[in-house]
Design a protein around this motif. Structure first.
Motif, PDB file in Angstrom:
ATOM      1  N   SER A  88      23.346 -53.984 -66.219  1.00  0.00           N
ATOM      2  CA  SER A  88      24.203 -55.073 -66.707  1.00  0.00           C
ATOM      3  C   SER A  88      25.583 -54.938 -66.076  1.00  0.00           C
ATOM      4  O   SER A  88      26.028 -53.830 -65.764  1.00  0.00           O
ATOM      5  CB  SER A  88      24.315 -55.045 -68.234  1.00  0.00           C
ATOM      6  OG  SER A  88      24.961 -53.871 -68.661  1.00  0.00           O
ATOM      7  N   THR A 121      30.809 -65.276 -57.738  1.00  0.00           N
ATOM      8  CA  THR A 121      30.320 -66.091 -58.856  1.00  0.00           C
ATOM      9  C   THR A 121      29.782 -67.444 -58.399  1.00  0.00           C
ATOM     10  O   THR A 121      29.119 -68.126 -59.174  1.00  0.00           O
ATOM     11  CB  THR A 121      31.407 -66.311 -59.934  1.00  0.00           C
ATOM     12  OG1 THR A 121      32.489 -67.052 -59.380  1.00  0.00           O
ATOM     13  CG2 THR A 121      31.884 -64.995 -60.508  1.00  0.00           C
ATOM     14  N   ARG A 124      26.372 -66.216 -58.140  1.00  0.00           N
ATOM     15  CA  ARG A 124      26.045 -65.246 -59.181  1.00  0.00           C
ATOM     16  C   ARG A 124      26.804 -65.570 -60.474  1.00  0.00           C
ATOM     17  O   ARG A 124      27.694 -64.837 -60.888  1.00  0.00           O
ATOM     18  CB  ARG A 124      26.397 -63.830 -58.704  1.00  0.00           C
ATOM     19  CG  ARG A 124      25.648 -63.368 -57.461  1.00  0.00           C
ATOM     20  CD  ARG A 124      24.156 -63.246 -57.717  1.00  0.00           C
ATOM     21  NE  ARG A 124      23.880 -62.320 -58.785  1.00  0.00           N
ATOM     22  CZ  ARG A 124      23.759 -61.002 -58.616  1.00  0.00           C
ATOM     23  NH1 ARG A 124      23.844 -60.470 -57.420  1.00  0.00           N
ATOM     24  NH2 ARG A 124      23.531 -60.231 -59.652  1.00  0.00           N
ATOM     25  N   ASN A 126      26.013 -65.143 -63.330  1.00  0.00           N
ATOM     26  CA  ASN A 126      25.766 -64.116 -64.351  1.00  0.00           C
ATOM     27  C   ASN A 126      26.869 -63.059 -64.418  1.00  0.00           C
ATOM     28  O   ASN A 126      26.913 -62.283 -65.369  1.00  0.00           O
ATOM     29  CB  ASN A 126      24.398 -63.455 -64.135  1.00  0.00           C
ATOM     30  CG  ASN A 126      24.267 -62.799 -62.780  1.00  0.00           C
ATOM     31  OD1 ASN A 126      24.903 -63.194 -61.803  1.00  0.00           O
ATOM     32  ND2 ASN A 126      23.429 -61.794 -62.700  1.00  0.00           N
ATOM     33  N   THR A 159      21.280 -55.654 -57.607  1.00  0.00           N
ATOM     34  CA  THR A 159      20.836 -57.056 -57.714  1.00  0.00           C
ATOM     35  C   THR A 159      21.388 -57.914 -56.585  1.00  0.00           C
ATOM     36  O   THR A 159      21.513 -59.124 -56.737  1.00  0.00           O
ATOM     37  CB  THR A 159      21.277 -57.648 -59.076  1.00  0.00           C
ATOM     38  OG1 THR A 159      22.710 -57.624 -59.142  1.00  0.00           O
ATOM     39  CG2 THR A 159      20.678 -56.892 -60.238  1.00  0.00           C
ATOM     40  N   TYR A 162      19.760 -61.172 -55.665  1.00  0.00           N
ATOM     41  CA  TYR A 162      19.755 -62.292 -56.603  1.00  0.00           C
ATOM     42  C   TYR A 162      20.593 -63.430 -56.024  1.00  0.00           C
ATOM     43  O   TYR A 162      21.448 -63.212 -55.180  1.00  0.00           O
ATOM     44  CB  TYR A 162      20.359 -61.894 -57.951  1.00  0.00           C
ATOM     45  CG  TYR A 162      19.496 -61.026 -58.832  1.00  0.00           C
ATOM     46  CD1 TYR A 162      18.373 -60.375 -58.365  1.00  0.00           C
ATOM     47  CD2 TYR A 162      19.839 -60.847 -60.158  1.00  0.00           C
ATOM     48  CE1 TYR A 162      17.617 -59.572 -59.178  1.00  0.00           C
ATOM     49  CE2 TYR A 162      19.088 -60.041 -60.998  1.00  0.00           C
ATOM     50  CZ  TYR A 162      17.969 -59.406 -60.503  1.00  0.00           C
ATOM     51  OH  TYR A 162      17.228 -58.614 -61.322  1.00  0.00           O
TER      52      TYR A 162
END
Length: 188
Positions: A88, A121, A124, A126, A159, A162
């Motif tokens: 996370s 961002t 991404r 998230n 990640t 992603y």
């Protein structure tokens, strides 16, 4: 961004310095490229693959936008290429304060990396929450705030592949609002 609409012709043209992206009817694009070619030296690269360090992968289901290389470069710039990944971007239930930790001697690197994370961002979303949090301390960052950034970089390490998927649908409408920083990040 330039938009042209006349009868059945709808052109959307995005220009950034010397790069142009078009979204429209192919015959209209051909006419536009031909017309621009009479006035400027241009090179038509056809399908979009990269734009502002965002990789565009096409498939039958739509587009996938990724900043893998940008994230890899950011990790190298911050000496975190060989770091371990975490699951996370920020520890849950963690509240940041201006009074946390010891102020950094020089906040230049902090601000540069936060700026780079803001750019991440785009593909991404998230990490938007944690990036918003660390942005609140740009004027007076501390070692605790820097640790939050490092955790986010550890998360991006695992990640980096992603991205943002945009699915193709018959009645496809895409509305996008974005801020693109004047510089991506500074690496000494």
């Amino acid at each position: 961004m330039f938009i042209y609409k006349s009868n059945s012709i709808f052109l959307v043209i995005l220009i950034y310095v010397d790069d142009i992206i078009t979204v429209t009817h192919s015959e209209s694009i051909s006419q536009l490229v031909l017309s621009l070619g009479h006035h400027f030296a241009i090179k038509d690269l056809r399908l979009l693959h990269y734009f502002l360090v965002i990789k565009v992968h096409r498939s039958t289901s739509g587009l996938h936008l990724s900043q893998h290389k940008y994230i890899t470069d950011l990790l190298a710039c911050t000496s975190m290429t060989d770091s371990k990944s975490v699951h996370s971007p920020m520890a849950s239930g963690y509240a940041l304060s201006i009074h946390d930790g010891t102020p950094l001697e020089d906040g230049t690197t902090y601000r540069s990396v936060v700026g780079a994370l803001q750019y991440c961002t785009l593909t991404r979303p998230n990490i938007s929450f944690v990036v918003n949090k660390v942005c609140q301390f740009m004027h007076s960052p501390s070692n605790v705030h820097w640790q939050v950034i490092k955790r986010t970089l550890h998360y991006l390490k695992g990640t980096s592949h992603y991205g943002l998927s945009i699915q193709a649908t018959p009645d496809y409408n895409l509305t996008c609002f974005s801020y693109i920083p004047s510089h991506l990040f500074h690496c000494n």
